[in-house]
Scaffold this motif. Structure first.
Motif, PDB file in Angstrom:
ATOM      1  N   ASP A  60       1.005  -1.063  -0.069  1.00  0.00           N
ATOM      2  CA  ASP A  60      -0.137  -0.042   0.040  1.00  0.00           C
ATOM      3  C   ASP A  60       0.903   1.304  -0.173  1.00  0.00           C
ATOM      4  O   ASP A  60       0.401   2.143   0.289  1.00  0.00           O
ATOM      5  CB  ASP A  60      -0.942   0.159   1.369  1.00  0.00           C
ATOM      6  CG  ASP A  60      -0.170  -0.052   2.457  1.00  0.00           C
ATOM      7  OD1 ASP A  60       1.003  -0.117   2.331  1.00  0.00           O
ATOM      8  OD2 ASP A  60      -0.871  -0.228   3.739  1.00  0.00           O
ATOM      9  N   GLY A  61       2.193   1.112  -0.286  1.00  0.00           N
ATOM     10  CA  GLY A  61       2.980   2.297  -0.338  1.00  0.00           C
ATOM     11  C   GLY A  61       4.164   1.750  -1.361  1.00  0.00           C
ATOM     12  O   GLY A  61       4.497   0.821  -1.348  1.00  0.00           O
ATOM     13  N   CYS A  62       5.063   2.810  -1.383  1.00  0.00           N
ATOM     14  CA  CYS A  62       6.507   2.628  -2.059  1.00  0.00           C
ATOM     15  C   CYS A  62       7.487   3.454  -1.419  1.00  0.00           C
ATOM     16  O   CYS A  62       7.262   4.485  -0.664  1.00  0.00           O
ATOM     17  CB  CYS A  62       6.346   2.951  -3.601  1.00  0.00           C
ATOM     18  SG  CYS A  62       6.482   4.529  -4.033  1.00  0.00           S
ATOM     19  N   VAL A  63       8.642   2.805  -1.628  1.00  0.00           N
ATOM     20  CA  VAL A  63       9.884   3.603  -0.978  1.00  0.00           C
ATOM     21  C   VAL A  63      11.126   3.597  -1.827  1.00  0.00           C
ATOM     22  O   VAL A  63      11.262   2.820  -2.608  1.00  0.00           O
ATOM     23  CB  VAL A  63      10.168   2.816   0.521  1.00  0.00           C
ATOM     24  CG1 VAL A  63      11.666   3.404   0.986  1.00  0.00           C
ATOM     25  CG2 VAL A  63       9.479   2.539   1.434  1.00  0.00           C
ATOM     26  N   VAL A  64      11.676   4.763  -2.025  1.00  0.00           N
ATOM     27  CA  VAL A  64      12.819   4.932  -2.977  1.00  0.00           C
ATOM     28  C   VAL A  64      13.935   5.692  -2.151  1.00  0.00           C
ATOM     29  O   VAL A  64      13.642   6.526  -1.513  1.00  0.00           O
ATOM     30  CB  VAL A  64      12.565   5.545  -3.872  1.00  0.00           C
ATOM     31  CG1 VAL A  64      13.952   5.659  -5.079  1.00  0.00           C
ATOM     32  CG2 VAL A  64      11.405   5.164  -5.033  1.00  0.00           C
ATOM     33  N   GLU A  65      15.116   4.745  -1.882  1.00  0.00           N
ATOM     34  CA  GLU A  65      16.087   5.429  -1.074  1.00  0.00           C
ATOM     35  C   GLU A  65      17.391   5.318  -1.718  1.00  0.00           C
ATOM     36  O   GLU A  65      17.671   4.453  -2.743  1.00  0.00           O
ATOM     37  CB  GLU A  65      16.363   4.590   0.088  1.00  0.00           C
ATOM     38  CG  GLU A  65      17.234   4.948   1.117  1.00  0.00           C
ATOM     39  CD  GLU A  65      17.171   4.159   2.635  1.00  0.00           C
ATOM     40  OE1 GLU A  65      16.271   4.231   3.319  1.00  0.00           O
ATOM     41  OE2 GLU A  65      18.116   3.349   2.425  1.00  0.00           O
ATOM     42  N   ALA A  66      17.978   6.412  -1.592  1.00  0.00           N
ATOM     43  CA  ALA A  66      19.478   6.332  -2.477  1.00  0.00           C
ATOM     44  C   ALA A  66      20.529   7.063  -1.370  1.00  0.00           C
ATOM     45  O   ALA A  66      20.293   8.071  -0.509  1.00  0.00           O
ATOM     46  CB  ALA A  66      19.247   7.608  -3.593  1.00  0.00           C
ATOM     47  N   ASP A  67      21.764   6.535  -1.578  1.00  0.00           N
ATOM     48  CA  ASP A  67      22.914   6.868  -0.916  1.00  0.00           C
ATOM     49  C   ASP A  67      23.831   7.739  -1.844  1.00  0.00           C
ATOM     50  O   ASP A  67      24.185   7.206  -3.049  1.00  0.00           O
ATOM     51  CB  ASP A  67      23.474   5.828  -0.212  1.00  0.00           C
ATOM     52  CG  ASP A  67      22.840   4.964   0.802  1.00  0.00           C
ATOM     53  OD1 ASP A  67      21.940   5.703   1.514  1.00  0.00           O
ATOM     54  OD2 ASP A  67      22.895   3.703   1.205  1.00  0.00           O
ATOM     55  N   PHE A  68      24.602   8.801  -1.284  1.00  0.00           N
ATOM     56  CA  PHE A  68      25.415   9.517  -2.096  1.00  0.00           C
ATOM     57  C   PHE A  68      26.557   9.579  -1.310  1.00  0.00           C
ATOM     58  O   PHE A  68      26.777   9.812  -0.094  1.00  0.00           O
ATOM     59  CB  PHE A  68      24.817  10.822  -2.283  1.00  0.00           C
ATOM     60  CG  PHE A  68      23.622  10.766  -3.302  1.00  0.00           C
ATOM     61  CD1 PHE A  68      23.708  10.917  -4.781  1.00  0.00           C
ATOM     62  CD2 PHE A  68      22.315  10.695  -2.729  1.00  0.00           C
ATOM     63  CE1 PHE A  68      22.728  10.724  -5.496  1.00  0.00           C
ATOM     64  CE2 PHE A  68      21.295  10.698  -3.733  1.00  0.00           C
ATOM     65  CZ  PHE A  68      21.522  10.951  -5.081  1.00  0.00           C
ATOM     66  N   GLU A  69      27.975   9.704  -1.747  1.00  0.00           N
ATOM     67  CA  GLU A  69      29.013  10.017  -1.425  1.00  0.00           C
ATOM     68  C   GLU A  69      29.868  11.324  -2.066  1.00  0.00           C
ATOM     69  O   GLU A  69      29.892  11.403  -3.104  1.00  0.00           O
ATOM     70  CB  GLU A  69      29.878   8.574  -1.548  1.00  0.00           C
ATOM     71  CG  GLU A  69      29.697   7.560  -0.998  1.00  0.00           C
ATOM     72  CD  GLU A  69      30.585   6.293  -1.327  1.00  0.00           C
ATOM     73  OE1 GLU A  69      31.588   6.716  -1.833  1.00  0.00           O
ATOM     74  OE2 GLU A  69      30.260   5.282  -0.726  1.00  0.00           O
ATOM     75  N   LEU A  70      29.893  12.124  -1.306  1.00  0.00           N
ATOM     76  CA  LEU A  70      30.355  13.536  -1.637  1.00  0.00           C
ATOM     77  C   LEU A  70      31.684  13.961  -0.855  1.00  0.00           C
ATOM     78  O   LEU A  70      32.128  13.511   0.109  1.00  0.00           O
ATOM     79  CB  LEU A  70      29.253  14.406  -1.321  1.00  0.00           C
ATOM     80  CG  LEU A  70      27.869  14.607  -2.000  1.00  0.00           C
ATOM     81  CD1 LEU A  70      27.030  15.474  -1.575  1.00  0.00           C
ATOM     82  CD2 LEU A  70      27.984  14.291  -3.429  1.00  0.00           C
ATOM     83  N   ARG A  71      32.303  14.739  -1.459  1.00  0.00           N
ATOM     84  CA  ARG A  71      33.585  15.375  -0.933  1.00  0.00           C
ATOM     85  C   ARG A  71      33.122  16.213   0.353  1.00  0.00           C
ATOM     86  O   ARG A  71      32.366  16.628   0.846  1.00  0.00           O
ATOM     87  CB  ARG A  71      34.302  16.550  -1.868  1.00  0.00           C
ATOM     88  CG  ARG A  71      34.732  15.823  -2.896  1.00  0.00           C
ATOM     89  CD  ARG A  71      35.759  16.890  -3.554  1.00  0.00           C
ATOM     90  NE  ARG A  71      35.251  18.296  -3.381  1.00  0.00           N
ATOM     91  CZ  ARG A  71      34.803  18.984  -4.130  1.00  0.00           C
ATOM     92  NH1 ARG A  71      34.244  18.864  -5.277  1.00  0.00           N
ATOM     93  NH2 ARG A  71      34.384  20.297  -3.920  1.00  0.00           N
ATOM     94  N   PRO A  72      34.014  15.998   1.421  1.00  0.00           N
ATOM     95  CA  PRO A  72      33.704  16.459   2.761  1.00  0.00           C
ATOM     96  C   PRO A  72      33.476  17.984   2.646  1.00  0.00           C
ATOM     97  O   PRO A  72      32.797  18.712   3.270  1.00  0.00           O
ATOM     98  CB  PRO A  72      34.808  16.183   3.620  1.00  0.00           C
ATOM     99  CG  PRO A  72      35.377  14.902   3.006  1.00  0.00           C
ATOM    100  CD  PRO A  72      34.945  14.972   1.660  1.00  0.00           C
ATOM    101  N   ASP A  73      34.187  18.646   1.662  1.00  0.00           N
ATOM    102  CA  ASP A  73      34.136  19.950   1.493  1.00  0.00           C
ATOM    103  C   ASP A  73      33.108  20.368   0.364  1.00  0.00           C
ATOM    104  O   ASP A  73      33.271  21.830  -0.118  1.00  0.00           O
ATOM    105  CB  ASP A  73      35.418  20.751   1.300  1.00  0.00           C
ATOM    106  CG  ASP A  73      36.055  20.201  -0.001  1.00  0.00           C
ATOM    107  OD1 ASP A  73      35.502  19.179  -0.655  1.00  0.00           O
ATOM    108  OD2 ASP A  73      37.142  20.803  -0.688  1.00  0.00           O
ATOM    109  N   SER A  74      32.193  19.638  -0.165  1.00  0.00           N
ATOM    110  CA  SER A  74      31.101  20.009  -1.150  1.00  0.00           C
ATOM    111  C   SER A  74      30.397  21.280  -0.707  1.00  0.00           C
ATOM    112  O   SER A  74      30.207  21.370   0.292  1.00  0.00           O
ATOM    113  CB  SER A  74      30.215  18.624  -1.182  1.00  0.00           C
ATOM    114  OG  SER A  74      29.230  19.052  -1.911  1.00  0.00           O
TER     115      SER A  74
END
Length: 557
Positions: A60-74
């Motif tokens: 009865d629902g949906c989930v989308v999850e994303a992980d990102f890796e960025l520079r610490p000084d982004s």
């Protein structure tokens, strides 16, 4: 970069959890397999439109999850701090859910955020280019944005937009204040006469009630004196026999009887107390009588004053002197306010002048920079286009004067010629395949200068084939050397150049008979066969397999 994508019950995707490396990632699949569904899920988690139609058949629902890796000084770190979000050294998890009712919720880490904030964050994470996005090449704002990113003008361009917005707000405030002062000026002469009349009246709170009481006394002074004299005479007439004299005699008699009857003595004492009270009343009556003034002049003064007050109350539609005082004070404040408004108008004028000076200086700096960087921008685009087999193509970013606006005082036009002839606006001069190559050349440049960690191409190679497609693949591959590039493609020449290859498939669920979309990483023999399928279609041939192997070998070389 995008490091992981988790999807549950989104359209035809039942459950998917997949990791992505850096570099160039290739995504392929048969037409209708669900590549666009995968991209839609990613767009959802990046703040795209949500609706109940996105929910799959297994919940009865949906989930989308994303992980990102960025520079610490982004640069994104500042936005996280502004919104009190946990930065976690650039390791970010974004989650988007949709309920059966179509209501969506957004989270960064475990913190709920408005979808608008999610969209702001997404602008620092991923640039998605769909196969239809070449249309925005004709958009002047987009052309200006590309040129500013190339020239390092992004900060000045943002400041210019902010200044223009502030100028607009200041000018609107100035115009509104001018109108307010103009309205007050029209009313000022009339209000000045009213205020002068109220000030001349020297209003005193409570005065009306006192005057009305005095007017009643003065109007009935003769009757009052006559009645007071009658009351005084009844109590203590000059010739005796009044109430007080009779009470005195009665008290004496009771006192004498009290020698024999105690009750009579008590009654005599009560009578003495009554006589004392009546004596005080008589004294008070004398005082009142002395204070009653029979004066026609004073009565006239009181009635004139009352007439003035009644007239003012009727004029200002109030019923008390206190309300008249409030009207007077309000008018007085408005006259003081008018002076304050003039001072405020003067300050606004000075603020506008200062902002205009700052805006003009910033516009001049932007103009100089844009004209200068256009000289390097155009040859770079031309170089990329000729590499992608538009050998005679010419491209020019033309900077011209324009009316002041949020981007400054410049207009930018992208001019193009495929054969080296007369250059005209790119939207009118280029074919579909040429537009795809122009867009890729611009995206490649923007990727370097905008510091975007991930770029996604959704069939940017539409309308291109053969060696031109191979050249486009090389450009996309070169971009993958300094950023994560995800390319959804139908061209084997592009697919062969990927560092990682993912295949989107659509299969039938044996339990339910429903179509289910999935994605998996392929390599080795599986990748070779997928490239061969892209070369030859549904029926694989030995020639297609040999060609696919040659493509892979060439890309590795």
């Amino acid at each position: 970069m995008l490091s992981r994508l988790h999807i549950r019950n989104y359209v035809l995707i039942d459950s998917l959890d997949i990791s992505f490396p850096g570099g160039l990632i290739i995504i392929t699949g048969r037409t209708g397999a669900g590549k666009s569904i995968l991209l839609g899920a990613l767009n959802l988690v990046l703040g795209g439109k949500a609706g109940p139609e996105m929910i799959g058949a297994h919940g009865d629902g949906c989930v989308v999850e994303a992980d990102f890796e960025l520079r610490p000084d982004s640069p994104l770190k500042a936005l996280f701090e502004e919104n009190d979000l946990e930065w976690n050294d650039g390791l970010i998890t974004i989650r988007r859910t949709i309920s059966a009712a179509g209501r969506s919720r957004s989270f960064v880490g475990d913190i709920p955020v408005p979808v608008g904030v999610l969209g702001e964050i997404a602008a620092y994470l991923v640039d998605i280019h769909s196969q239809h996005q070449t249309r925005i090449l004709t958009d002047s704002a987009y052309q200006m944005e590309l040129l500013d990113h190339y020239g390092g003008n992004a900060a000045d361009a943002d400041a210019c937009r902010a200044l223009w917005k502030r100028l607009g707000a200041l000018r609107r405030e100035y115009e509104a204040l001018e109108e307010r002062i103009a309205r007050q000026d029209e009313q000022r002469e009339f209000d000045a006469a009213r205020l002068e009349r109220l000030n001349a009246a020297r209003l005193v709170a409570g005065e009306l009630e006192e005057l009305e009481a005095e007017q009643k006394r003065l109007s009935n002074a003769e009757d009052i004196k006559e009645n007071l004299f009658a009351a005084t005479s009844a109590l203590s007439p000059e010739e005796g026999g009044g109430v007080l004299s009779q009470l005195k005699e009665a008290s004496r008699a009771l006192s004498r009887a009290g020698k024999f009857i105690p009750e009579a003595q008590a009654l005599g004492e009560r009578m003495d107390a009554s006589r004392t009270e009546l004596d005080d009343i008589l004294s008070a009556l004398d005082d009142i009588a002395e204070g009653i003034e029979v004066s026609g002049d004073r009565l006239q003064q009181v009635e004139d004053r009352l007439s003035t007050l009644y007239t003012l109350m009727k004029l200002h539609r109030v019923t008390t002197v206190e309300e008249l005082i409030a009207v007077r004070d309000r008018l007085q404040a408005e006259f003081g306010d008018a002076e304050s408004l003039e001072e405020q108008l003067s300050r606004l004028s000075a603020d506008i002048g200062k902002a205009e000076s700052e805006y003009d200086a910033l516009c001049h700096r932007l103009t100089v920079s844009r004209q200068h960087c256009s000289e390097g921008f155009s040859p770079e685009v031309e170089y990329q286009l000729r590499f992608m087999e538009l050998e005679k193509a010419t491209f020019r970013a033309e900077v011209t004067d324009a009316p002041p606006g949020p981007t400054g005082k410049d207009a930018v036009r992208f001019l193009f010629s495929a054969d080296g002839g007369r250059e005209i606006e790119v939207g009118k001069a280029a074919s579909g395949g040429e537009m795809s190559r122009i867009m890729l050349a611009l995206k490649a440049m923007m990727a370097r200068h905008a510091e975007m960690p991930t770029m996604i191409f959704d069939e940017i190679d539409t309308g291109v084939s053969g060696s031109a497609a191979d050249a486009m693949g090389s450009v996309i591959c070169s971009m993958g050397s300094y950023m994560q590039v995800i390319a959804i493609t139908h061209l084997p020449q592009v697919a062969a150049k990927g560092n990682a290859h993912y295949l989107v498939t659509k299969n039938e669920d044996p339990a339910t008979g429903e179509s289910v979309t999935g994605i998996s990483e392929i390599s080795g023999e599986d990748r070779l066969l997928e490239l061969a399928r892209m070369l030859s279609g549904s029926s694989l041939t030995d020639a297609a397999i040999r060609n696919a192997a040659a493509l892979i070998q060439a890309s590795q070389a």
